[in-house]
Design a protein around this motif. Structure first.
Motif, PDB file in Angstrom:
ATOM      1  N   LEU A  10       0.792  -1.232   0.000  1.00  0.00           N
ATOM      2  CA  LEU A  10       0.000   0.000   0.000  1.00  0.00           C
ATOM      3  C   LEU A  10       0.827   1.287   0.000  1.00  0.00           C
ATOM      4  O   LEU A  10       0.401   2.288  -0.557  1.00  0.00           O
ATOM      5  CB  LEU A  10      -0.931   0.008   1.210  1.00  0.00           C
ATOM      6  CG  LEU A  10      -1.963  -1.106   1.240  1.00  0.00           C
ATOM      7  CD1 LEU A  10      -2.614  -1.186   2.611  1.00  0.00           C
ATOM      8  CD2 LEU A  10      -3.000  -0.887   0.152  1.00  0.00           C
ATOM      9  N   ALA A  11       1.964   1.273   0.637  1.00  0.00           N
ATOM     10  CA  ALA A  11       2.753   2.497   0.794  1.00  0.00           C
ATOM     11  C   ALA A  11       3.695   2.701  -0.388  1.00  0.00           C
ATOM     12  O   ALA A  11       4.130   1.745  -1.029  1.00  0.00           O
ATOM     13  CB  ALA A  11       3.546   2.445   2.091  1.00  0.00           C
ATOM     14  N   ASP A  12       4.005   3.953  -0.655  1.00  0.00           N
ATOM     15  CA  ASP A  12       4.983   4.278  -1.694  1.00  0.00           C
ATOM     16  C   ASP A  12       6.396   3.930  -1.226  1.00  0.00           C
ATOM     17  O   ASP A  12       7.236   3.521  -2.017  1.00  0.00           O
ATOM     18  CB  ASP A  12       4.920   5.770  -2.044  1.00  0.00           C
ATOM     19  CG  ASP A  12       3.577   6.169  -2.617  1.00  0.00           C
ATOM     20  OD1 ASP A  12       2.937   5.330  -3.292  1.00  0.00           O
ATOM     21  OD2 ASP A  12       3.161   7.318  -2.383  1.00  0.00           O
ATOM     22  N   HIS A  13       6.625   4.107   0.066  1.00  0.00           N
ATOM     23  CA  HIS A  13       7.933   3.806   0.653  1.00  0.00           C
ATOM     24  C   HIS A  13       7.709   3.266   2.056  1.00  0.00           C
ATOM     25  O   HIS A  13       6.939   3.836   2.826  1.00  0.00           O
ATOM     26  CB  HIS A  13       8.801   5.062   0.706  1.00  0.00           C
ATOM     27  CG  HIS A  13      10.144   4.823   1.293  1.00  0.00           C
ATOM     28  ND1 HIS A  13      11.133   4.119   0.648  1.00  0.00           N
ATOM     29  CD2 HIS A  13      10.661   5.171   2.493  1.00  0.00           C
ATOM     30  CE1 HIS A  13      12.202   4.057   1.422  1.00  0.00           C
ATOM     31  NE2 HIS A  13      11.944   4.684   2.548  1.00  0.00           N
ATOM     32  N   VAL A  14       8.377   2.170   2.398  1.00  0.00           N
ATOM     33  CA  VAL A  14       8.259   1.555   3.726  1.00  0.00           C
ATOM     34  C   VAL A  14       9.653   1.208   4.212  1.00  0.00           C
ATOM     35  O   VAL A  14      10.466   0.666   3.465  1.00  0.00           O
ATOM     36  CB  VAL A  14       7.423   0.254   3.673  1.00  0.00           C
ATOM     37  CG1 VAL A  14       7.327  -0.373   5.050  1.00  0.00           C
ATOM     38  CG2 VAL A  14       6.060   0.500   3.106  1.00  0.00           C
ATOM     39  N   LYS A  15       9.901   1.538   5.484  1.00  0.00           N
ATOM     40  CA  LYS A  15      11.214   1.243   6.064  1.00  0.00           C
ATOM     41  C   LYS A  15      11.012   0.761   7.502  1.00  0.00           C
ATOM     42  O   LYS A  15      10.341   1.427   8.300  1.00  0.00           O
ATOM     43  CB  LYS A  15      12.065   2.512   6.052  1.00  0.00           C
ATOM     44  CG  LYS A  15      13.473   2.330   6.576  1.00  0.00           C
ATOM     45  CD  LYS A  15      14.269   3.601   6.392  1.00  0.00           C
ATOM     46  CE  LYS A  15      14.499   4.236   7.732  1.00  0.00           C
ATOM     47  NZ  LYS A  15      15.374   5.392   7.696  1.00  0.00           N
ATOM     48  N   PRO A  16      11.568  -0.396   7.851  1.00  0.00           N
ATOM     49  CA  PRO A  16      11.470  -0.854   9.243  1.00  0.00           C
ATOM     50  C   PRO A  16      12.345   0.012  10.146  1.00  0.00           C
ATOM     51  O   PRO A  16      13.355   0.554   9.716  1.00  0.00           O
ATOM     52  CB  PRO A  16      11.978  -2.289   9.191  1.00  0.00           C
ATOM     53  CG  PRO A  16      12.824  -2.355   7.978  1.00  0.00           C
ATOM     54  CD  PRO A  16      12.301  -1.334   7.009  1.00  0.00           C
ATOM     55  N   ASP A  17      11.940   0.128  11.396  1.00  0.00           N
ATOM     56  CA  ASP A  17      12.712   0.889  12.376  1.00  0.00           C
ATOM     57  C   ASP A  17      13.559  -0.086  13.187  1.00  0.00           C
ATOM     58  O   ASP A  17      13.034  -0.774  14.065  1.00  0.00           O
ATOM     59  CB  ASP A  17      11.770   1.664  13.287  1.00  0.00           C
ATOM     60  CG  ASP A  17      12.497   2.538  14.285  1.00  0.00           C
ATOM     61  OD1 ASP A  17      13.729   2.395  14.436  1.00  0.00           O
ATOM     62  OD2 ASP A  17      11.837   3.372  14.921  1.00  0.00           O
ATOM     63  N   PRO A  18      14.859  -0.167  12.906  1.00  0.00           N
ATOM     64  CA  PRO A  18      15.707  -1.135  13.605  1.00  0.00           C
ATOM     65  C   PRO A  18      15.949  -0.790  15.071  1.00  0.00           C
ATOM     66  O   PRO A  18      16.400  -1.641  15.836  1.00  0.00           O
ATOM     67  CB  PRO A  18      17.016  -1.104  12.815  1.00  0.00           C
ATOM     68  CG  PRO A  18      17.049   0.240  12.183  1.00  0.00           C
ATOM     69  CD  PRO A  18      15.609   0.614  11.930  1.00  0.00           C
ATOM     70  N   THR A  19      15.636   0.421  15.489  1.00  0.00           N
ATOM     71  CA  THR A  19      15.865   0.820  16.881  1.00  0.00           C
ATOM     72  C   THR A  19      14.676   0.510  17.791  1.00  0.00           C
ATOM     73  O   THR A  19      14.774   0.670  18.996  1.00  0.00           O
ATOM     74  CB  THR A  19      16.160   2.333  16.971  1.00  0.00           C
ATOM     75  OG1 THR A  19      15.004   3.066  16.559  1.00  0.00           O
ATOM     76  CG2 THR A  19      17.352   2.704  16.091  1.00  0.00           C
ATOM     77  N   TYR A  20      13.563   0.067  17.212  1.00  0.00           N
ATOM     78  CA  TYR A  20      12.340  -0.172  17.983  1.00  0.00           C
ATOM     79  C   TYR A  20      12.511  -1.349  18.937  1.00  0.00           C
ATOM     80  O   TYR A  20      12.938  -2.428  18.541  1.00  0.00           O
ATOM     81  CB  TYR A  20      11.175  -0.431  17.029  1.00  0.00           C
ATOM     82  CG  TYR A  20       9.888  -0.800  17.720  1.00  0.00           C
ATOM     83  CD1 TYR A  20       9.226   0.104  18.542  1.00  0.00           C
ATOM     84  CD2 TYR A  20       9.332  -2.056  17.552  1.00  0.00           C
ATOM     85  CE1 TYR A  20       8.047  -0.234  19.165  1.00  0.00           C
ATOM     86  CE2 TYR A  20       8.152  -2.405  18.157  1.00  0.00           C
ATOM     87  CZ  TYR A  20       7.514  -1.493  18.971  1.00  0.00           C
ATOM     88  OH  TYR A  20       6.341  -1.833  19.587  1.00  0.00           O
ATOM     89  N   GLN A  21      12.168  -1.130  20.200  1.00  0.00           N
ATOM     90  CA  GLN A  21      12.180  -2.170  21.224  1.00  0.00           C
ATOM     91  C   GLN A  21      10.752  -2.352  21.735  1.00  0.00           C
ATOM     92  O   GLN A  21      10.236  -1.481  22.436  1.00  0.00           O
ATOM     93  CB  GLN A  21      13.099  -1.767  22.384  1.00  0.00           C
ATOM     94  CG  GLN A  21      14.547  -1.628  22.008  1.00  0.00           C
ATOM     95  CD  GLN A  21      15.166  -2.952  21.622  1.00  0.00           C
ATOM     96  OE1 GLN A  21      14.905  -3.981  22.235  1.00  0.00           O
ATOM     97  NE2 GLN A  21      15.981  -2.947  20.585  1.00  0.00           N
ATOM     98  N   PRO A  22      10.088  -3.460  21.391  1.00  0.00           N
ATOM     99  CA  PRO A  22       8.702  -3.665  21.826  1.00  0.00           C
ATOM    100  C   PRO A  22       8.583  -3.709  23.348  1.00  0.00           C
ATOM    101  O   PRO A  22       9.437  -4.274  24.022  1.00  0.00           O
ATOM    102  CB  PRO A  22       8.325  -5.008  21.225  1.00  0.00           C
ATOM    103  CG  PRO A  22       9.415  -5.395  20.311  1.00  0.00           C
ATOM    104  CD  PRO A  22      10.608  -4.558  20.616  1.00  0.00           C
ATOM    105  N   LEU A  23       7.499  -3.109  23.852  1.00  0.00           N
ATOM    106  CA  LEU A  23       7.257  -3.115  25.286  1.00  0.00           C
ATOM    107  C   LEU A  23       6.217  -4.161  25.680  1.00  0.00           C
ATOM    108  O   LEU A  23       6.339  -4.791  26.709  1.00  0.00           O
ATOM    109  CB  LEU A  23       6.790  -1.739  25.750  1.00  0.00           C
ATOM    110  CG  LEU A  23       7.792  -0.607  25.567  1.00  0.00           C
ATOM    111  CD1 LEU A  23       7.183   0.721  25.995  1.00  0.00           C
ATOM    112  CD2 LEU A  23       9.061  -0.881  26.358  1.00  0.00           C
ATOM    113  N   LYS A  24       5.183  -4.326  24.859  1.00  0.00           N
ATOM    114  CA  LYS A  24       4.103  -5.257  25.201  1.00  0.00           C
ATOM    115  C   LYS A  24       4.162  -6.529  24.363  1.00  0.00           C
ATOM    116  O   LYS A  24       4.336  -7.605  24.897  1.00  0.00           O
ATOM    117  CB  LYS A  24       2.751  -4.579  25.034  1.00  0.00           C
ATOM    118  CG  LYS A  24       2.518  -3.462  26.027  1.00  0.00           C
ATOM    119  CD  LYS A  24       1.154  -2.851  25.854  1.00  0.00           C
ATOM    120  CE  LYS A  24       0.959  -1.726  26.850  1.00  0.00           C
ATOM    121  NZ  LYS A  24      -0.343  -1.086  26.700  1.00  0.00           N
TER     122      LYS A  24
END
Length: 83
Positions: A10-24
């Motif tokens: 769906l998106a024109d550009h998608v980039k994962p966030d490598p710094t994300y630390q899930p909390l839940k």
């Protein structure tokens, strides 16, 4: 369809966030996405998604298409099936 796969369609550009630390949910991922409507920060876990900036979420590719592209249900289904 996993929300991350739908996001890529769906998106024109998608980039994962490598710094994300899930909390839940330990398997959740954060994505930065852009469409003609603007920039989005989306969390995904399986088929569920959450837009952290709009504070809105849902489940499934159709809901995500409706949110990201400001489409009706019918428009979103047609858009996804065309892809």
């Amino acid at each position: 369809m996993p929300a991350s796969d739908a996001l890529a369609l769906l998106a024109d550009h998608v980039k994962p966030d490598p710094t994300y630390q899930p909390l839940k949910a330990e398997h959740s991922l954060r994505w930065h996405a852009s469409t003609a409507r603007g920039e989005f920060e989306i969390l995904t876990t399986g088929v569920k998604w959450y837009d952290t900036r709009a504070r809105a979420g849902g489940g499934g590719a159709i809901d995500l298409a409706m949110h990201l592209l400001d489409m009706s249900f019918v428009e979103a289904v047609k858009h996804l099936t065309a892809r």
